[in-house]
Each structure stands twice: as structure tokens, then as C-alpha cells.
Design a protein around this motif. Structure first.
Motif, PDB file in Angstrom:
ATOM      1  N   VAL A  21       5.915  -5.675  -9.838  1.00 51.71           N
ATOM      2  CA  VAL A  21       5.641  -4.417 -10.850  1.00 51.71           C
ATOM      3  C   VAL A  21       6.640  -3.205  -9.874  1.00 51.71           C
ATOM      4  CG1 VAL A  21       3.509  -3.081 -10.330  1.00 51.71           C
ATOM      5  CG2 VAL A  21       3.445  -5.072 -10.143  1.00 51.71           C
ATOM      6  N   GLY A  22       6.978  -3.210  -8.818  1.00 54.16           N
ATOM      7  CA  GLY A  22       7.954  -2.424  -8.468  1.00 54.16           C
ATOM      8  C   GLY A  22       9.044  -1.864  -9.326  1.00 54.16           C
ATOM      9  N   GLU A  23       9.510  -2.719  -9.889  1.00 54.49           N
ATOM     10  CA  GLU A  23      10.595  -2.969 -10.536  1.00 54.49           C
ATOM     11  C   GLU A  23      10.207  -1.928 -11.923  1.00 54.49           C
ATOM     12  OE1 GLU A  23      12.729  -6.321 -11.773  1.00 54.49           O
ATOM     13  OE2 GLU A  23      13.258  -6.837  -9.684  1.00 54.49           O
ATOM     14  N   ARG A  24       8.959  -2.353 -12.786  1.00 46.75           N
ATOM     15  CA  ARG A  24       8.348  -1.966 -13.766  1.00 46.75           C
ATOM     16  C   ARG A  24       8.166  -0.569 -13.718  1.00 46.75           C
ATOM     17  NH1 ARG A  24       5.617  -6.218 -17.290  1.00 46.75           N
ATOM     18  NH2 ARG A  24       7.568  -7.894 -17.256  1.00 46.75           N
ATOM     19  N   LEU A  25       7.572  -0.514 -12.818  1.00 44.36           N
ATOM     20  CA  LEU A  25       7.410   1.530 -12.363  1.00 44.36           C
ATOM     21  C   LEU A  25       8.418   1.994 -11.611  1.00 44.36           C
ATOM     22  CD1 LEU A  25       3.845   1.057 -11.379  1.00 44.36           C
ATOM     23  CD2 LEU A  25       4.186   1.620 -13.826  1.00 44.36           C
ATOM     24  N   ASP A  26       9.491   1.651 -10.939  1.00 42.86           N
ATOM     25  CA  ASP A  26      10.272   2.049 -10.832  1.00 42.86           C
ATOM     26  C   ASP A  26      10.149   2.755  -9.194  1.00 42.86           C
ATOM     27  OD1 ASP A  26      13.428   2.780  -9.620  1.00 42.86           O
ATOM     28  OD2 ASP A  26      12.660   4.703 -10.182  1.00 42.86           O
ATOM     29  N   LEU A  27       9.763   1.271  -7.764  1.00 46.30           N
ATOM     30  CA  LEU A  27       8.205   1.982  -7.230  1.00 46.30           C
ATOM     31  C   LEU A  27       9.718   1.125  -5.838  1.00 46.30           C
ATOM     32  CD1 LEU A  27       4.974   0.867  -7.088  1.00 46.30           C
ATOM     33  CD2 LEU A  27       6.158   3.517  -7.407  1.00 46.30           C
ATOM     34  N   PRO A  28       9.736   1.950  -4.447  1.00 44.86           N
ATOM     35  CA  PRO A  28      10.955   0.938  -3.052  1.00 44.86           C
ATOM     36  C   PRO A  28       9.427  -0.133  -3.210  1.00 44.86           C
ATOM     37  CG  PRO A  28      10.304   3.026  -3.334  1.00 44.86           C
ATOM     38  CD  PRO A  28       9.357   3.132  -4.635  1.00 44.86           C
ATOM     39  N   TYR A  29      10.127  -1.326  -3.003  1.00 45.85           N
ATOM     40  CA  TYR A  29       9.697  -2.399  -3.174  1.00 45.85           C
ATOM     41  C   TYR A  29       9.901  -2.902  -1.505  1.00 45.85           C
ATOM     42  CZ  TYR A  29       8.884  -7.128  -2.266  1.00 45.85           C
ATOM     43  OH  TYR A  29       8.699  -8.856  -1.652  1.00 45.85           O
ATOM     44  N   TYR A  30       8.934  -3.113  -0.281  1.00 42.52           N
ATOM     45  CA  TYR A  30       9.208  -3.117   1.026  1.00 42.52           C
ATOM     46  C   TYR A  30       8.321  -5.087   1.294  1.00 42.52           C
ATOM     47  CZ  TYR A  30      10.394   1.635   1.418  1.00 42.52           C
ATOM     48  OH  TYR A  30      10.946   2.694   1.369  1.00 42.52           O
ATOM     49  N   LEU A  48       8.102  -2.213  14.678  1.00 41.43           N
ATOM     50  CA  LEU A  48       7.145  -2.311  12.847  1.00 41.43           C
ATOM     51  C   LEU A  48       6.265  -1.323  12.425  1.00 41.43           C
ATOM     52  CD1 LEU A  48       6.900  -3.782  10.576  1.00 41.43           C
ATOM     53  CD2 LEU A  48       5.278  -5.397  11.832  1.00 41.43           C
ATOM     54  N   THR A  49       5.548  -1.237  13.683  1.00 42.68           N
ATOM     55  CA  THR A  49       4.381   0.046  13.319  1.00 42.68           C
ATOM     56  C   THR A  49       5.063   1.344  13.228  1.00 42.68           C
ATOM     57  OG1 THR A  49       3.172  -0.568  14.672  1.00 42.68           O
ATOM     58  CG2 THR A  49       2.251   1.722  13.765  1.00 42.68           C
ATOM     59  N   GLU A  50       6.675   1.974  14.016  1.00 40.70           N
ATOM     60  CA  GLU A  50       7.333   3.108  13.193  1.00 40.70           C
ATOM     61  C   GLU A  50       7.816   3.003  11.969  1.00 40.70           C
ATOM     62  OE1 GLU A  50       7.406   1.587  16.113  1.00 40.70           O
ATOM     63  OE2 GLU A  50       6.505   3.168  18.239  1.00 40.70           O
ATOM     64  N   GLU A  51       8.192   2.012  11.891  1.00 39.83           N
ATOM     65  CA  GLU A  51       8.991   1.881  10.263  1.00 39.83           C
ATOM     66  C   GLU A  51       7.993   1.771   9.399  1.00 39.83           C
ATOM     67  OE1 GLU A  51      12.625  -1.687   8.741  1.00 39.83           O
ATOM     68  OE2 GLU A  51      11.996  -1.719  10.989  1.00 39.83           O
ATOM     69  N   VAL A  52       6.653   1.160   9.287  1.00 37.77           N
ATOM     70  CA  VAL A  52       5.805   1.402   8.290  1.00 37.77           C
ATOM     71  C   VAL A  52       5.357   2.317   8.065  1.00 37.77           C
ATOM     72  CG1 VAL A  52       3.677   0.007   7.765  1.00 37.77           C
ATOM     73  CG2 VAL A  52       5.456  -1.393   8.420  1.00 37.77           C
ATOM     74  N   ALA A  53       5.611   3.317   9.163  1.00 37.41           N
ATOM     75  CA  ALA A  53       4.673   4.646   8.570  1.00 37.41           C
ATOM     76  C   ALA A  53       5.602   5.275   8.440  1.00 37.41           C
ATOM     77  CB  ALA A  53       4.475   5.045  10.855  1.00 37.41           C
ATOM     78  N   ARG A  54       7.032   5.470   8.664  1.00 38.51           N
ATOM     79  CA  ARG A  54       7.721   6.090   7.461  1.00 38.51           C
ATOM     80  C   ARG A  54       7.887   5.773   6.490  1.00 38.51           C
ATOM     81  NH1 ARG A  54      12.567   4.924   6.724  1.00 38.51           N
ATOM     82  NH2 ARG A  54      13.122   2.444   7.857  1.00 38.51           N
ATOM     83  N   LEU A  55       7.954   4.645   6.439  1.00 36.53           N
ATOM     84  CA  LEU A  55       7.935   3.776   5.107  1.00 36.53           C
ATOM     85  C   LEU A  55       6.970   4.447   3.819  1.00 36.53           C
ATOM     86  CD1 LEU A  55       9.248   0.236   5.160  1.00 36.53           C
ATOM     87  CD2 LEU A  55      11.063   1.944   5.063  1.00 36.53           C
ATOM     88  N   THR A  56       5.635   3.845   5.103  1.00 36.61           N
ATOM     89  CA  THR A  56       4.478   4.179   3.594  1.00 36.61           C
ATOM     90  C   THR A  56       4.234   6.297   4.023  1.00 36.61           C
ATOM     91  OG1 THR A  56       2.633   3.856   5.489  1.00 36.61           O
ATOM     92  CG2 THR A  56       3.750   2.022   4.354  1.00 36.61           C
TER      93      THR A  56
END
Length: 172
Positions: A21-30, A48-56
């Protein structure tokens, strides 16, 4: 579909679907396991919490996990779409067993450089045992979250058979 959470039990195919789905919609995949396990001995990520907060906090992303407890609510709060692979044990157990045998035999390097081992098969946290023992609880947790009014704005797509998932993916 800009912020997508792909959920399901261990072995359902979350990572495979999220990548596609990430490839088809050109979304960054984590990949959540790669974010969580960062070192030898299956060491957990202290940030983890800080990293996921930043990515999302980004406007577009796709993550492949129900989420580890420390970031579960964060992921569900920030997603706009949930893709739920709601497969029974007859589907997931052969998948997880094949995957674990392959990883063990080939000594495939996984998250944080870790590997599945033959001795690891004896642990209750091995993916095969985890998939079996956590199946019902995971499904209940996802069901509860999809019905939670707090997450009502989420567009939830529930797939109960791999062929339904494949048909949907072909339409994306």
C-alpha cells in the motif's frame, strides 16, 4: 488515506500489505518491529514513544502494527485509516510457521541484527507460540478499538480472507 495503520494478529501479513500500500500510495512505510527492536538480544528502543510521535506527526505515513502498548493510543489517535487483516488461525499459523522456519534455517538478520534460533522456538515469545496464544486477545483488542467512539472518525476496512485483501489492494 494519508495516515494508515495496518493491524492484525502475528502472521497475518501486516508488513507485506503495508509495504504494498505504501508503494502504491507513495507513503513512507514504518515497520513497528524495526522501530521497537534496536539492538542485540532483542533490546527495546528507549526512545520509541518520541520516535513514533515524530514519525506520526508527519502528514502521510503507513505503519504495520496494532502498536506496542507505549505507542498504541498514539498510533490510533493519529491514523485516519485502519486496514484490519482479521484472519483466523487456519490462515495465520501456516504463514507464521513457514516464515519462522525460513528465518531460522537461513539465519536471516532481523530487527536490530537479531535472528530467530532453534532454541528460540522453546520460548513463549517466539512468533509461532505468540501467534497461537495471542490470537483471540489481539482480535478482541482490535475489535474493541474499532468500536471505540474515540476512534470513530477512522475509516476501518476489515478483511476476513486474504483474497478479499488482494482484491482491495488491486483496486488501490
Amino acid at each position: 488515506m494519508e495516515r494508515i495503520l495496518v493491524v492484525g494478529v502475528t502472521g497475518a501479513g501486516k508488513s507485506t500489505l503495508a509495504r504494498a500500500v505504501g508503494e502504491r500510495l507513495d507513503l513512507p512505510y514504518y515497520e513497528m518491529d524495526a522501530l521497537y527492536f534496536t539492538g542485540p538480544g532483542w533490546a527495546a528502543n528507549d526512545t520509541l514513544t518520541e520516535e513514533v510521535a515524530r514519525l506520526t506527526s508527519e502528514p502521510r505515513w503507513i505503519v504495520d502494527s496494532l502498536g506496542y502498548p507505549e505507542v498504541r493510543d498514539l498510533l490510533w489517535d493519529r491514523a485516519d485509516t485502519v486496514l484490519w487483516l482479521d484472519y483466523g488461525k487456519r490462515v495465520v499459523m501456516p504463514r507464521v510457521l513457514r516464515r519462522s522456519v525460513r528465518r531460522t534455517v537461513t539465519r536471516e538478520s532481523l530487527f536490530g541484527g537479531n535472528r530467530e534460533t532453534w532454541a528460540g522456538w522453546l520460548s513463549k515469545e517466539h512468533p509461532a507460540w505468540w501467534a497461537w496464544s495471542q490470537h483471540a486477545g489481539r482480535r478482541q483488542e482490535i475489535e474493541r478499538r474499532t468500536r471505540d467512539p474515540r476512534f470513530a472518525p477512522l475509516d476501518t476496512r476489515r478483511f476476513s480472507r486474504p483474497r478479499d485483501t488482494a482484491a482491495w489492494l488491486a483496486s488501490v
